[in-house]
Scaffold this active site. Structure first.
Site, short mmCIF file in Angstrom:
data_model
loop_
_atom_site.label_atom_id
_atom_site.label_comp_id
_atom_site.label_asym_id
_atom_site.label_seq_id
_atom_site.Cartn_x
_atom_site.Cartn_y
_atom_site.Cartn_z
N LYS A 13 46.68 47.56 34.16
CA LYS A 13 46.05 48.78 34.69
C LYS A 13 46.74 49.24 35.97
CE LYS A 13 41.99 47.14 35.39
NZ LYS A 13 42.28 45.73 35.15
N ARG A 88 31.78 49.60 36.13
CA ARG A 88 31.74 48.31 35.45
C ARG A 88 30.48 48.13 34.61
NH1 ARG A 88 35.57 44.52 37.20
NH2 ARG A 88 36.60 45.10 39.13
N ARG A 127 52.56 32.67 34.77
CA ARG A 127 52.77 33.29 36.08
C ARG A 127 52.31 32.35 37.20
NH1 ARG A 127 50.53 39.33 36.89
NH2 ARG A 127 48.62 38.28 37.53
N ARG A 133 50.44 31.96 42.40
CA ARG A 133 49.44 32.85 42.98
C ARG A 133 48.05 32.28 42.76
NH1 ARG A 133 50.53 38.86 40.94
NH2 ARG A 133 48.27 38.80 41.16
N ARG A 144 36.92 35.13 35.20
CA ARG A 144 37.03 36.57 35.47
C ARG A 144 37.14 37.36 34.16
NH1 ARG A 144 42.12 36.58 38.69
NH2 ARG A 144 42.05 38.84 38.54
#
Length: 190
Positions: A13, A88, A127, A133, A144
Site C-alpha cells: 500500500k 478500519r 526480510r 527490522r 497484525r
C-alpha cells in the site's frame, strides 16, 4: 478523486500510495503517520493522542476522524486523497462517508490489494532475516495480519455494496500492481 487503499501490512500500500502522490499529486492520509505527527505537534489534540498512546490504549475513532477532517482541506486542494490505514471498521467508514458528504465529497474508489497470507508471512520472515527490522518479526506480523483480516473483512461487503470495491492482485510485481491501479482509476474517471 478520493480513494482507499486496503491491504494487510507488507502488501505494498505504501509503495503504491507514494507512486500516486508523485504521479498524480494526490495527498496520502496515513493515520499512522498522522497520529505520530499529532503526538509530536504539541497541539491539544496531539497531547490527547500522546496520553492515550503512552497508556498503551487505542486512539478512539473520534480522534482519528478529527485528524482526518483536519487534513481534508489540503487533500481537496491537491485534487484528492489516498486513505491508507483508515477506515478500519464499518463505523469508521460510515463516519468518513458522512464527513466527506458534509464537504460535498465522497469515496470514489476502494482498491483492495489481494494477497496470499502465507506468502506474505514468508516475505516478512525473509526480510526480517535479511534486515532485522523489529516490526518484521514473523510472529508479531502474524498477529497484525490476523487483526487486519478480522477488522477489514466487514468493510469489503460494505464497499462492494456501494459499487466502489476493486480488487487487484497484490502478489504481482510492483509495476503490474501499479498498472492495475491506474486502469481502475482510469475506468472510474471515464
Amino acid at each position: 478523486m478520493n480513494l482507499i487503499l486496503f491491504g494487510p501490512p507488507a502488501a505494498g500500500k505504501g509503495t503504491q500510495a507514494k507512486r500516486l502522490v508523485a504521479e498524480r499529486g494526490m495527498v496520502q492520509l496515513s493515520t499512522g503517520d498522522m497520529l505520530r505527527a499529532a503526538r509530536t505537534s504539541g497541539s491539544e489534540l496531539g497531547k490527547r493522542v500522546a496520553a492515550i498512546m503512552d497508556a498503551g490504549s487505542l486512539v478512539s475513532d473520534e480522534i482519528v476522524v478529527a485528524l482526518i477532517e483536519e487534513a481534508l482541506p489540503a487533500a481537496e486542494a491537491a485534487g484528492g486523497a489516498i486513505f491508507d490505514g483508515f477506515p478500519r471498521t464499518v463505523a469508521q467508514a460510515e463516519a468518513l462517508d458522512a464527513m466527506l458528504a458534509g464537504r460535498g465529497q465522497k469515496i470514489d474508489l476502494v482498491i483492495r490489494l489481494k494477497v496470499d497470507d502465507d506468502a506474505l508471512v514468508q516475505r516478512i520472515a525473509k526480510r526480517f532475516e535479511e534486515q532485522g527490522r523489529a516490526d518484521d518479526n514473523p510472529e508479531s506480523f502474524k498477529v497484525r495480519l490476523t487483526a487486519y483480516n478480522t477488522q477489514t473483512a466487514p468493510l469489503l461487503p460494505f464497499y462492494r455494496g456501494q459499487g466502489k470495491l476493486i480488487e487487484v492482485d497484490g502478489m504481482a510485481s510492483i509495476e503490474a500492481v501499479a498498472k492495475s491501479i491506474d486502469a481502475a482509476l482510469q475506468d472510474k474517471a471515464a
